[in-house]
Design a protein around this motif. Structure first.
Motif, short mmCIF file in Angstrom:
data_model
loop_
_atom_site.label_atom_id
_atom_site.label_comp_id
_atom_site.label_asym_id
_atom_site.label_seq_id
_atom_site.Cartn_x
_atom_site.Cartn_y
_atom_site.Cartn_z
N TYR A 151 0.83 -1.21 0.00
CA TYR A 151 0.00 0.00 0.00
C TYR A 151 0.86 1.26 0.00
O TYR A 151 0.57 2.22 -0.71
CB TYR A 151 -0.92 -0.02 1.22
CG TYR A 151 -1.73 1.25 1.40
CD1 TYR A 151 -2.80 1.55 0.55
CD2 TYR A 151 -1.43 2.14 2.44
CE1 TYR A 151 -3.53 2.71 0.71
CE2 TYR A 151 -2.17 3.31 2.60
CZ TYR A 151 -3.21 3.59 1.74
OH TYR A 151 -3.94 4.73 1.91
N THR A 152 1.91 1.25 0.83
CA THR A 152 2.71 2.48 0.97
C THR A 152 3.83 2.56 -0.05
O THR A 152 4.40 3.64 -0.25
CB THR A 152 3.37 2.55 2.37
OG1 THR A 152 4.20 1.39 2.54
CG2 THR A 152 2.32 2.60 3.48
N GLY A 153 4.22 1.44 -0.64
CA GLY A 153 5.39 1.43 -1.51
C GLY A 153 6.68 1.62 -0.73
O GLY A 153 7.72 1.92 -1.30
N LYS A 154 6.63 1.47 0.61
CA LYS A 154 7.82 1.63 1.46
C LYS A 154 8.15 0.29 2.11
O LYS A 154 7.36 -0.65 2.07
CB LYS A 154 7.55 2.71 2.52
CG LYS A 154 7.22 4.08 1.91
CD LYS A 154 7.11 5.19 2.96
CE LYS A 154 5.77 5.23 3.67
NZ LYS A 154 5.62 6.40 4.56
N GLN A 155 9.34 0.20 2.72
CA GLN A 155 9.81 -1.11 3.19
C GLN A 155 10.02 -1.25 4.69
O GLN A 155 9.82 -2.33 5.24
CB GLN A 155 11.13 -1.45 2.50
CG GLN A 155 10.98 -1.66 1.01
CD GLN A 155 12.24 -2.17 0.35
OE1 GLN A 155 13.30 -2.26 0.98
NE2 GLN A 155 12.13 -2.51 -0.92
N ALA A 156 10.48 -0.21 5.36
CA ALA A 156 10.88 -0.38 6.76
C ALA A 156 9.67 -0.65 7.66
O ALA A 156 8.56 -0.18 7.40
CB ALA A 156 11.63 0.86 7.25
N VAL A 157 9.91 -1.42 8.70
CA VAL A 157 8.87 -1.72 9.69
C VAL A 157 9.47 -1.54 11.07
O VAL A 157 10.59 -1.99 11.34
CB VAL A 157 8.34 -3.16 9.54
CG1 VAL A 157 7.30 -3.48 10.61
CG2 VAL A 157 7.76 -3.38 8.14
N VAL A 158 8.72 -0.86 11.96
CA VAL A 158 9.16 -0.69 13.35
C VAL A 158 8.35 -1.59 14.26
O VAL A 158 7.11 -1.60 14.20
CB VAL A 158 9.01 0.79 13.79
CG1 VAL A 158 9.05 0.91 15.31
CG2 VAL A 158 10.11 1.65 13.17
N ALA A 159 9.08 -2.36 15.07
CA ALA A 159 8.46 -3.11 16.16
C ALA A 159 9.05 -2.57 17.46
O ALA A 159 9.95 -1.72 17.44
CB ALA A 159 8.75 -4.60 16.01
N PHE A 160 8.56 -3.05 18.59
CA PHE A 160 8.92 -2.43 19.87
C PHE A 160 9.67 -3.37 20.80
O PHE A 160 9.60 -4.60 20.66
CB PHE A 160 7.66 -1.88 20.55
CG PHE A 160 7.21 -0.60 19.91
CD1 PHE A 160 7.54 0.63 20.45
CD2 PHE A 160 6.51 -0.63 18.71
CE1 PHE A 160 7.17 1.81 19.83
CE2 PHE A 160 6.13 0.55 18.07
CZ PHE A 160 6.46 1.78 18.64
N ASP A 161 10.39 -2.79 21.74
CA ASP A 161 11.00 -3.56 22.81
C ASP A 161 9.93 -4.44 23.45
O ASP A 161 8.79 -4.00 23.62
CB ASP A 161 11.55 -2.63 23.91
CG ASP A 161 12.87 -1.97 23.50
OD1 ASP A 161 13.56 -2.52 22.62
OD2 ASP A 161 13.19 -0.92 24.07
#
Ligand SMILES: *Cc1c(COP(=O)(O)O)cnc(C)c1O
Length: 450
Positions: A151-161
Protein backbone atom coordinates in the motif's frame (compact mmCIF):
# COMPACT_ATOMS: atom_id res chain seq x y z
CA UNK A 1 -11.43 -51.79 18.12
CA UNK A 2 -13.23 -48.46 18.01
CA UNK A 3 -11.05 -45.42 17.40
CA UNK A 4 -13.21 -43.59 19.95
CA UNK A 5 -11.77 -44.17 23.41
CA UNK A 6 -14.87 -44.46 25.59
CA UNK A 7 -12.80 -44.35 28.79
CA UNK A 8 -12.07 -40.68 28.09
CA UNK A 9 -14.48 -38.24 29.73
CA UNK A 10 -16.37 -35.96 27.35
CA UNK A 11 -14.93 -32.42 27.33
CA UNK A 12 -16.62 -29.07 27.44
CA UNK A 13 -18.72 -27.73 30.27
CA UNK A 14 -20.03 -31.23 31.14
CA UNK A 15 -16.71 -31.99 32.88
CA UNK A 16 -16.86 -31.92 36.67
CA UNK A 17 -15.56 -28.51 37.65
CA UNK A 18 -13.04 -29.41 40.33
CA UNK A 19 -9.34 -29.60 41.06
CA UNK A 20 -8.63 -33.28 41.60
CA UNK A 21 -5.21 -34.88 42.04
CA UNK A 22 -5.27 -38.67 41.97
CA UNK A 23 -1.54 -39.10 41.19
CA UNK A 24 1.57 -36.97 41.41
CA UNK A 25 2.04 -34.61 38.41
CA UNK A 26 2.95 -36.23 36.07
CA UNK A 27 1.20 -39.52 36.79
CA UNK A 28 2.34 -42.81 35.29
CA UNK A 29 0.21 -42.61 32.14
CA UNK A 30 1.33 -39.04 31.38
CA UNK A 31 4.93 -40.06 32.09
CA UNK A 32 4.64 -42.88 29.59
CA UNK A 33 3.34 -40.42 26.99
CA UNK A 34 6.09 -37.92 27.87
CA UNK A 35 8.67 -40.65 27.23
CA UNK A 36 7.08 -41.33 23.84
CA UNK A 37 7.06 -37.58 23.15
CA UNK A 38 10.75 -37.33 23.97
CA UNK A 39 11.52 -40.19 21.58
CA UNK A 40 9.26 -39.06 18.72
CA UNK A 41 8.90 -35.26 18.83
CA UNK A 42 11.68 -32.78 18.04
CA UNK A 43 13.40 -31.56 21.20
CA UNK A 44 12.78 -27.92 20.25
CA UNK A 45 9.04 -28.36 20.82
CA UNK A 46 8.90 -27.88 24.59
CA UNK A 47 6.02 -28.04 27.06
CA UNK A 48 5.09 -26.18 30.23
CA UNK A 49 2.85 -28.67 32.03
CA UNK A 50 4.13 -32.26 32.21
CA UNK A 51 0.81 -34.00 31.59
CA UNK A 52 -1.03 -35.24 28.53
CA UNK A 53 -4.55 -33.86 28.18
CA UNK A 54 -7.55 -36.05 27.40
CA UNK A 55 -10.41 -33.58 27.94
CA UNK A 56 -10.96 -29.94 28.86
CA UNK A 57 -13.81 -27.51 29.40
CA UNK A 58 -15.22 -24.89 31.74
CA UNK A 59 -12.18 -24.15 33.86
CA UNK A 60 -10.42 -27.53 33.94
CA UNK A 61 -8.06 -29.75 31.96
CA UNK A 62 -8.26 -33.50 32.64
CA UNK A 63 -5.08 -35.52 32.11
CA UNK A 64 -4.38 -39.09 31.08
CA UNK A 65 -4.23 -40.24 34.72
CA UNK A 66 -7.57 -38.70 35.67
CA UNK A 67 -6.13 -35.60 37.36
CA UNK A 68 -8.25 -32.48 36.89
CA UNK A 69 -6.20 -29.29 36.72
CA UNK A 70 -7.48 -25.73 37.06
CA UNK A 71 -6.79 -23.92 33.79
CA UNK A 72 -5.49 -20.36 34.22
CA UNK A 73 -3.83 -20.24 30.79
CA UNK A 74 -6.44 -21.13 28.12
CA UNK A 75 -3.73 -22.75 25.97
CA UNK A 76 -2.16 -19.26 25.72
CA UNK A 77 -5.32 -17.15 25.41
CA UNK A 78 -6.94 -19.41 22.81
CA UNK A 79 -9.89 -21.10 24.54
CA UNK A 80 -11.34 -17.78 25.70
CA UNK A 81 -14.92 -18.96 25.02
CA UNK A 82 -14.13 -22.16 26.91
CA UNK A 83 -12.62 -25.42 25.72
CA UNK A 84 -14.93 -27.58 23.58
CA UNK A 85 -17.63 -24.88 23.81
CA UNK A 86 -20.93 -26.56 22.80
CA UNK A 87 -21.75 -24.04 20.04
CA UNK A 88 -18.23 -24.36 18.62
CA UNK A 89 -18.29 -28.17 18.76
CA UNK A 90 -21.69 -28.29 17.01
CA UNK A 91 -20.50 -25.92 14.28
CA UNK A 92 -17.34 -27.97 13.72
CA UNK A 93 -19.28 -31.23 13.54
CA UNK A 94 -21.86 -29.85 11.11
CA UNK A 95 -19.25 -28.30 8.80
CA UNK A 96 -16.96 -31.34 8.88
CA UNK A 97 -19.89 -33.50 7.75
CA UNK A 98 -20.54 -31.16 4.76
CA UNK A 99 -16.98 -30.59 3.47
CA UNK A 100 -13.59 -30.11 5.09
CA UNK A 101 -11.74 -28.18 2.37
CA UNK A 102 -12.02 -26.75 -1.10
CA UNK A 103 -9.32 -24.05 -0.81
CA UNK A 104 -10.96 -20.63 -0.69
CA UNK A 105 -8.79 -19.53 -3.63
CA UNK A 106 -10.12 -22.42 -5.74
CA UNK A 107 -13.82 -22.30 -4.89
CA UNK A 108 -15.00 -19.93 -2.16
CA UNK A 109 -17.61 -20.73 0.49
CA UNK A 110 -19.91 -18.69 2.70
CA UNK A 111 -18.40 -19.26 6.16
CA UNK A 112 -15.15 -17.49 5.17
CA UNK A 113 -17.15 -14.49 3.95
CA UNK A 114 -19.22 -14.60 7.14
CA UNK A 115 -16.08 -14.46 9.30
CA UNK A 116 -14.75 -11.53 7.24
CA UNK A 117 -18.07 -9.69 7.63
CA UNK A 118 -18.08 -10.34 11.37
CA UNK A 119 -14.47 -9.11 11.76
CA UNK A 120 -15.20 -6.00 9.72
CA UNK A 121 -18.13 -5.31 12.04
CA UNK A 122 -16.57 -6.03 15.46
CA UNK A 123 -13.09 -4.49 15.03
CA UNK A 124 -12.59 -0.85 16.11
CA UNK A 125 -13.64 1.99 13.79
CA UNK A 126 -16.66 2.54 11.55
CA UNK A 127 -14.70 3.08 8.32
CA UNK A 128 -15.02 0.66 5.36
CA UNK A 129 -13.05 -2.51 6.19
CA UNK A 130 -11.98 -5.74 4.57
CA UNK A 131 -10.42 -8.93 5.93
CA UNK A 132 -8.26 -11.83 4.78
CA UNK A 133 -7.91 -15.12 6.67
CA UNK A 134 -4.83 -17.20 7.48
CA UNK A 135 -3.80 -20.09 9.75
CA UNK A 136 -1.74 -18.62 12.57
CA UNK A 137 -0.94 -15.37 14.29
CA UNK A 138 2.52 -15.27 12.72
CA UNK A 139 1.02 -15.70 9.27
CA UNK A 140 -1.44 -12.86 9.91
CA UNK A 141 1.44 -10.60 11.01
CA UNK A 142 3.49 -11.52 7.91
CA UNK A 143 0.52 -10.63 5.71
CA UNK A 144 -0.20 -7.36 7.52
CA UNK A 145 3.40 -6.34 6.76
CA UNK A 146 3.07 -7.44 3.11
CA UNK A 147 -0.14 -5.43 2.76
CA UNK A 148 1.33 -2.31 4.41
CA UNK A 149 4.41 -2.46 2.17
CA UNK A 150 2.32 -2.87 -0.97
CA UNK A 151 0.00 0.00 0.00
CA UNK A 152 2.71 2.48 0.97
CA UNK A 153 5.39 1.43 -1.51
CA UNK A 154 7.82 1.63 1.46
CA UNK A 155 9.81 -1.11 3.19
CA UNK A 156 10.88 -0.38 6.76
CA UNK A 157 8.87 -1.72 9.69
CA UNK A 158 9.16 -0.69 13.35
CA UNK A 159 8.46 -3.11 16.16
CA UNK A 160 8.92 -2.43 19.87
CA UNK A 161 11.00 -3.56 22.81
CA UNK A 162 9.40 -6.59 24.50
CA UNK A 163 7.27 -7.24 21.40
CA UNK A 164 6.28 -10.74 20.34
CA UNK A 165 4.89 -11.40 16.86
CA UNK A 166 5.67 -15.07 16.12
CA UNK A 167 8.30 -17.57 15.09
CA UNK A 168 8.46 -17.44 11.27
CA UNK A 169 11.42 -15.66 9.74
CA UNK A 170 9.85 -12.21 9.38
CA UNK A 171 8.06 -12.46 12.73
CA UNK A 172 11.23 -13.64 14.52
CA UNK A 173 12.79 -10.43 13.25
CA UNK A 174 9.86 -8.47 14.73
CA UNK A 175 10.00 -10.36 18.03
CA UNK A 176 12.30 -8.80 20.63
CA UNK A 177 13.42 -11.66 22.83
CA UNK A 178 16.30 -13.83 21.64
CA UNK A 179 16.03 -16.85 23.94
CA UNK A 180 14.14 -19.05 23.19
CA UNK A 181 12.46 -17.54 20.13
CA UNK A 182 15.37 -16.44 17.91
CA UNK A 183 18.66 -17.72 19.25
CA UNK A 184 20.58 -19.57 16.53
CA UNK A 185 17.79 -19.22 13.95
CA UNK A 186 19.07 -16.21 11.97
CA UNK A 187 19.73 -14.48 9.66
CA UNK A 188 16.56 -12.49 10.12
CA UNK A 189 14.52 -10.44 7.65
CA UNK A 190 15.95 -7.00 6.83
CA UNK A 191 14.41 -3.54 7.26
CA UNK A 192 13.06 -4.25 10.73
CA UNK A 193 13.82 -1.64 13.45
CA UNK A 194 13.10 -1.67 17.15
CA UNK A 195 11.76 1.30 19.13
CA UNK A 196 11.49 1.79 22.91
CA UNK A 197 8.17 0.95 24.56
CA UNK A 198 6.19 2.54 27.38
CA UNK A 199 6.80 0.35 30.47
CA UNK A 200 5.46 2.39 33.41
CA UNK A 201 6.82 0.07 36.14
CA UNK A 202 10.37 0.40 34.79
CA UNK A 203 10.67 3.66 32.82
CA UNK A 204 8.63 6.09 34.93
CA UNK A 205 7.65 8.02 31.77
CA UNK A 206 4.19 9.34 30.94
CA UNK A 207 2.57 8.00 27.79
CA UNK A 208 3.27 11.12 25.70
CA UNK A 209 6.91 11.19 26.91
CA UNK A 210 7.44 7.55 26.01
CA UNK A 211 5.77 8.12 22.60
CA UNK A 212 8.01 11.14 21.93
CA UNK A 213 11.08 9.05 22.77
CA UNK A 214 9.99 6.37 20.26
CA UNK A 215 8.98 8.87 17.57
CA UNK A 216 12.23 10.78 17.81
CA UNK A 217 14.20 7.54 17.44
CA UNK A 218 12.06 6.57 14.42
CA UNK A 219 12.50 9.99 12.77
CA UNK A 220 16.26 10.08 13.34
CA UNK A 221 17.16 6.48 12.57
CA UNK A 222 14.64 5.51 9.84
CA UNK A 223 12.58 8.45 8.59
CA UNK A 224 8.86 8.38 7.79
CA UNK A 225 9.69 8.41 4.05
CA UNK A 226 11.11 4.91 4.40
CA UNK A 227 8.66 3.54 6.92
CA UNK A 228 5.75 1.32 5.78
CA UNK A 229 4.32 0.41 9.17
CA UNK A 230 4.71 0.26 12.88
CA UNK A 231 3.40 -2.85 14.57
CA UNK A 232 2.63 -3.06 18.27
CA UNK A 233 0.62 -5.17 20.69
CA UNK A 234 -1.71 -2.85 22.67
CA UNK A 235 -0.57 -4.87 25.72
CA UNK A 236 2.66 -6.84 25.25
CA UNK A 237 1.76 -10.51 25.73
CA UNK A 238 4.83 -12.75 25.77
CA UNK A 239 6.88 -9.67 26.67
CA UNK A 240 5.29 -9.47 30.13
CA UNK A 241 1.72 -8.12 29.94
CA UNK A 242 3.10 -4.60 29.79
CA UNK A 243 0.28 -2.06 29.77
CA UNK A 244 1.53 1.20 28.21
CA UNK A 245 0.94 4.50 30.01
CA UNK A 246 -2.12 6.52 28.97
CA UNK A 247 -1.59 8.48 25.79
CA UNK A 248 1.29 6.37 24.45
CA UNK A 249 -0.69 4.48 21.80
CA UNK A 250 -2.83 7.46 20.66
CA UNK A 251 0.33 9.55 20.13
CA UNK A 252 1.83 6.79 17.96
CA UNK A 253 -1.39 6.48 15.93
CA UNK A 254 -1.52 10.27 15.39
CA UNK A 255 2.09 10.31 14.23
CA UNK A 256 1.44 7.43 11.81
CA UNK A 257 -1.63 9.16 10.38
CA UNK A 258 0.26 12.41 9.89
CA UNK A 259 3.20 10.66 8.22
CA UNK A 260 1.63 8.10 5.87
CA UNK A 261 2.68 5.15 8.01
CA UNK A 262 0.32 2.18 8.51
CA UNK A 263 -0.43 1.51 12.19
CA UNK A 264 -0.84 -2.23 12.82
CA UNK A 265 -2.27 -3.37 16.16
CA UNK A 266 -1.29 -6.97 16.83
CA UNK A 267 -4.30 -8.10 18.87
CA UNK A 268 -3.54 -11.81 18.47
CA UNK A 269 -3.38 -12.21 22.28
CA UNK A 270 -5.50 -9.24 23.45
CA UNK A 271 -8.42 -9.79 21.07
CA UNK A 272 -11.91 -11.21 21.41
CA UNK A 273 -13.24 -10.10 24.82
CA UNK A 274 -10.04 -11.11 26.63
CA UNK A 275 -9.37 -7.63 28.03
CA UNK A 276 -13.01 -6.83 28.86
CA UNK A 277 -13.85 -5.27 25.50
CA UNK A 278 -13.91 -7.03 22.14
CA UNK A 279 -10.47 -5.51 21.39
CA UNK A 280 -7.96 -3.82 23.69
CA UNK A 281 -7.54 -0.94 21.20
CA UNK A 282 -10.98 0.29 22.24
CA UNK A 283 -9.83 0.87 25.83
CA UNK A 284 -6.78 2.84 24.68
CA UNK A 285 -8.96 5.01 22.43
CA UNK A 286 -7.24 4.05 19.20
CA UNK A 287 -8.47 2.93 15.79
CA UNK A 288 -5.72 0.91 14.08
CA UNK A 289 -5.32 0.95 10.29
CA UNK A 290 -4.81 -2.83 10.34
CA UNK A 291 -5.47 -5.32 13.11
CA UNK A 292 -4.15 -8.87 13.32
CA UNK A 293 -6.14 -11.54 15.16
CA UNK A 294 -5.79 -15.26 15.87
CA UNK A 295 -5.66 -17.17 19.23
CA UNK A 296 -9.18 -16.64 20.66
CA UNK A 297 -10.88 -16.21 17.29
CA UNK A 298 -12.19 -19.75 16.72
CA UNK A 299 -12.51 -21.48 20.10
CA UNK A 300 -9.31 -23.48 19.61
CA UNK A 301 -9.31 -24.07 15.85
CA UNK A 302 -6.34 -22.67 13.90
CA UNK A 303 -7.47 -19.45 12.24
CA UNK A 304 -6.08 -15.93 11.95
CA UNK A 305 -6.99 -12.72 10.18
CA UNK A 306 -5.88 -9.31 9.01
CA UNK A 307 -8.67 -6.74 9.10
CA UNK A 308 -8.38 -3.10 8.19
CA UNK A 309 -9.10 -0.07 6.05
CA UNK A 310 -10.55 -1.25 2.75
CA UNK A 311 -8.19 0.90 0.65
CA UNK A 312 -5.14 -0.60 2.39
CA UNK A 313 -6.45 -4.19 2.33
CA UNK A 314 -7.29 -3.85 -1.39
CA UNK A 315 -3.81 -2.63 -2.36
CA UNK A 316 -2.61 -6.10 -3.29
CA UNK A 317 -3.11 -7.49 -6.80
CA UNK A 318 -5.46 -10.49 -7.06
CA UNK A 319 -3.65 -13.69 -6.09
CA UNK A 320 -1.11 -11.80 -3.96
CA UNK A 321 -2.64 -12.93 -0.67
CA UNK A 322 -3.80 -16.35 0.45
CA UNK A 323 -2.58 -19.86 1.19
CA UNK A 324 -3.81 -23.42 0.76
CA UNK A 325 -5.54 -23.69 4.14
CA UNK A 326 -6.14 -20.04 5.10
CA UNK A 327 -9.74 -19.69 6.24
CA UNK A 328 -10.37 -23.44 6.31
CA UNK A 329 -14.16 -24.06 6.37
CA UNK A 330 -14.13 -26.04 9.64
CA UNK A 331 -12.09 -23.30 11.34
CA UNK A 332 -14.42 -20.64 9.87
CA UNK A 333 -17.52 -22.46 11.15
CA UNK A 334 -15.91 -22.55 14.60
CA UNK A 335 -15.10 -18.83 14.37
CA UNK A 336 -18.66 -17.91 13.41
CA UNK A 337 -19.88 -19.79 16.52
CA UNK A 338 -17.17 -18.34 18.77
CA UNK A 339 -17.76 -14.75 17.59
CA UNK A 340 -21.49 -15.27 18.15
CA UNK A 341 -20.69 -16.30 21.73
CA UNK A 342 -18.39 -13.28 22.21
CA UNK A 343 -21.06 -10.91 20.96
CA UNK A 344 -24.17 -12.44 22.52
CA UNK A 345 -23.18 -14.31 25.69
CA UNK A 346 -21.84 -11.35 27.69
CA UNK A 347 -18.26 -12.56 27.57
CA UNK A 348 -16.66 -9.11 27.65
CA UNK A 349 -18.55 -8.47 30.91
CA UNK A 350 -17.42 -11.83 32.25
CA UNK A 351 -13.82 -10.90 31.41
CA UNK A 352 -14.25 -7.73 33.49
CA UNK A 353 -15.60 -9.74 36.44
CA UNK A 354 -12.72 -12.22 36.22
CA UNK A 355 -10.31 -9.29 35.94
CA UNK A 356 -11.71 -7.73 39.11
CA UNK A 357 -11.16 -11.00 41.01
CA UNK A 358 -7.64 -11.46 39.63
CA UNK A 359 -6.63 -7.87 40.33
CA UNK A 360 -8.05 -7.84 43.87
CA UNK A 361 -6.33 -11.10 44.84
CA UNK A 362 -2.99 -10.26 43.24
CA UNK A 363 -2.99 -6.72 44.66
CA UNK A 364 -3.54 -8.20 48.13
CA UNK A 365 -0.53 -10.46 47.54
CA UNK A 366 1.48 -7.43 46.44
CA UNK A 367 0.52 -5.49 49.57
CA UNK A 368 1.70 -8.39 51.74
CA UNK A 369 4.83 -9.38 49.81
CA UNK A 370 7.17 -6.78 48.26
CA UNK A 371 8.59 -9.40 45.90
CA UNK A 372 5.38 -8.86 43.90
CA UNK A 373 6.64 -5.68 42.28
CA UNK A 374 3.77 -4.94 39.94
CA UNK A 375 0.26 -6.21 39.21
CA UNK A 376 -1.14 -5.08 35.88
CA UNK A 377 -3.46 -5.97 33.04
CA UNK A 378 -6.91 -5.42 31.62
CA UNK A 379 -9.92 -7.70 32.02
CA UNK A 380 -9.02 -11.39 32.15
CA UNK A 381 -5.43 -10.66 31.08
CA UNK A 382 -3.58 -9.91 34.31
CA UNK A 383 -0.02 -10.55 35.46
CA UNK A 384 2.25 -10.23 38.46
CA UNK A 385 5.91 -9.22 38.01
CA UNK A 386 8.32 -10.69 40.58
CA UNK A 387 11.36 -8.63 41.62
CA UNK A 388 13.98 -8.04 44.24
CA UNK A 389 12.10 -5.77 46.69
CA UNK A 390 15.03 -3.35 47.03
CA UNK A 391 16.57 -3.13 43.57
CA UNK A 392 13.54 -4.10 41.40
CA UNK A 393 15.84 -6.54 39.63
CA UNK A 394 13.74 -9.23 37.91
CA UNK A 395 13.48 -12.46 39.91
CA UNK A 396 13.13 -15.19 37.29
CA UNK A 397 14.13 -17.95 39.73
CA UNK A 398 11.28 -17.12 42.15
CA UNK A 399 8.85 -16.87 39.23
CA UNK A 400 9.83 -20.28 37.87
CA UNK A 401 9.65 -21.86 41.34
CA UNK A 402 6.18 -20.48 42.05
CA UNK A 403 4.87 -21.55 38.62
CA UNK A 404 6.31 -25.04 39.06
CA UNK A 405 4.76 -25.39 42.52
CA UNK A 406 1.36 -24.32 41.17
CA UNK A 407 1.50 -26.90 38.40
CA UNK A 408 2.49 -29.63 40.88
CA UNK A 409 -0.63 -28.70 42.86
CA UNK A 410 -2.86 -28.93 39.78
CA UNK A 411 -3.06 -25.28 38.70
CA UNK A 412 -1.93 -24.43 35.18
CA UNK A 413 -0.17 -21.05 35.16
CA UNK A 414 2.05 -19.60 32.45
CA UNK A 415 5.08 -17.37 32.82
CA UNK A 416 6.21 -14.66 30.41
CA UNK A 417 8.30 -11.52 30.23
CA UNK A 418 11.57 -10.50 28.63
CA UNK A 419 13.23 -11.26 31.97
CA UNK A 420 11.12 -14.39 32.64
CA UNK A 421 9.83 -12.86 35.87
CA UNK A 422 6.11 -12.55 35.17
CA UNK A 423 3.27 -14.97 35.89
CA UNK A 424 0.34 -14.29 33.62
CA UNK A 425 -3.28 -15.19 34.19
CA UNK A 426 -5.44 -15.90 31.15
CA UNK A 427 -8.28 -18.10 32.41
CA UNK A 428 -10.98 -19.26 30.03
CA UNK A 429 -14.01 -16.99 30.45
CA UNK A 430 -16.01 -20.15 31.16
CA UNK A 431 -14.25 -20.67 34.52
CA UNK A 432 -16.39 -20.36 37.66
CA UNK A 433 -15.55 -17.96 40.50
CA UNK A 434 -14.96 -20.83 42.96
CA UNK A 435 -12.43 -22.57 40.78
CA UNK A 436 -10.68 -19.29 39.97
CA UNK A 437 -10.52 -18.48 43.69
CA UNK A 438 -9.12 -21.91 44.50
CA UNK A 439 -6.48 -21.50 41.78
CA UNK A 440 -5.44 -18.16 43.25
CA UNK A 441 -5.28 -19.72 46.76
CA UNK A 442 -2.75 -22.18 45.38
CA UNK A 443 -0.73 -19.36 43.80
CA UNK A 444 -0.69 -17.49 47.13
CA UNK A 445 0.38 -20.60 49.01
CA UNK A 446 3.14 -21.32 46.46
CA UNK A 447 4.48 -17.77 46.82
CA UNK A 448 4.38 -17.97 50.62
CA UNK A 449 6.36 -21.23 50.52
CA UNK A 450 9.23 -19.78 48.43
C1 LIG B 1 0.90 -15.79 19.85
C2 LIG B 1 1.13 -14.49 19.18
C3 LIG B 1 1.53 -14.40 17.83
C4 LIG B 1 1.83 -15.63 17.02
O1 LIG B 1 0.70 -16.41 16.83
P1 LIG B 1 0.88 -17.94 16.34
O2 LIG B 1 -0.52 -18.40 16.10
O3 LIG B 1 1.57 -18.66 17.44
O4 LIG B 1 1.70 -17.89 15.11
C5 LIG B 1 1.64 -13.15 17.26
N1 LIG B 1 1.41 -12.04 17.98
C6 LIG B 1 1.03 -12.07 19.26
C7 LIG B 1 0.75 -10.81 19.99
C8 LIG B 1 0.89 -13.30 19.92
O5 LIG B 1 0.54 -13.33 21.22
Amino acid sequence: MSIVDTTVPVGGPTLTQERRLVTAIPGPRSQELLDRKAAAVAAGVGHTVPVHAVAAGGGVIVDADGNSLIDLGSGIAVTTVGNAHPKVVAAIQAQAAQFTHTCFMVSPYESYVEVAEALNRVTPGDHAKKSALFNSGAEAVENAVKIARKYTGKQAVVAFDHGYHGRTNLTMALTAKSMPYKSGFGPFAPEIYRAPLSYPFRDGLTGPEAAQRAISMIEKQIGADNLAAIIIEPIQGEGGFIVPADGFLPALVDWCTANGVVFIADEVQTGFARTGTMFASEQFGIVPDLITTAKGIAGGMPLAAVTGRAEIMDASHSGGLGGTYGGNPVACAAAVAAIDAFENDGLAGRAQEIGAILTARLSALQAADPRVGDVRGLGAMVAAEFVDPITKEPDAALTAAVAKACIAEGVVVLTCGTYGNVIRFLPPLSIGDDLLGEGLDIVAAALAAH
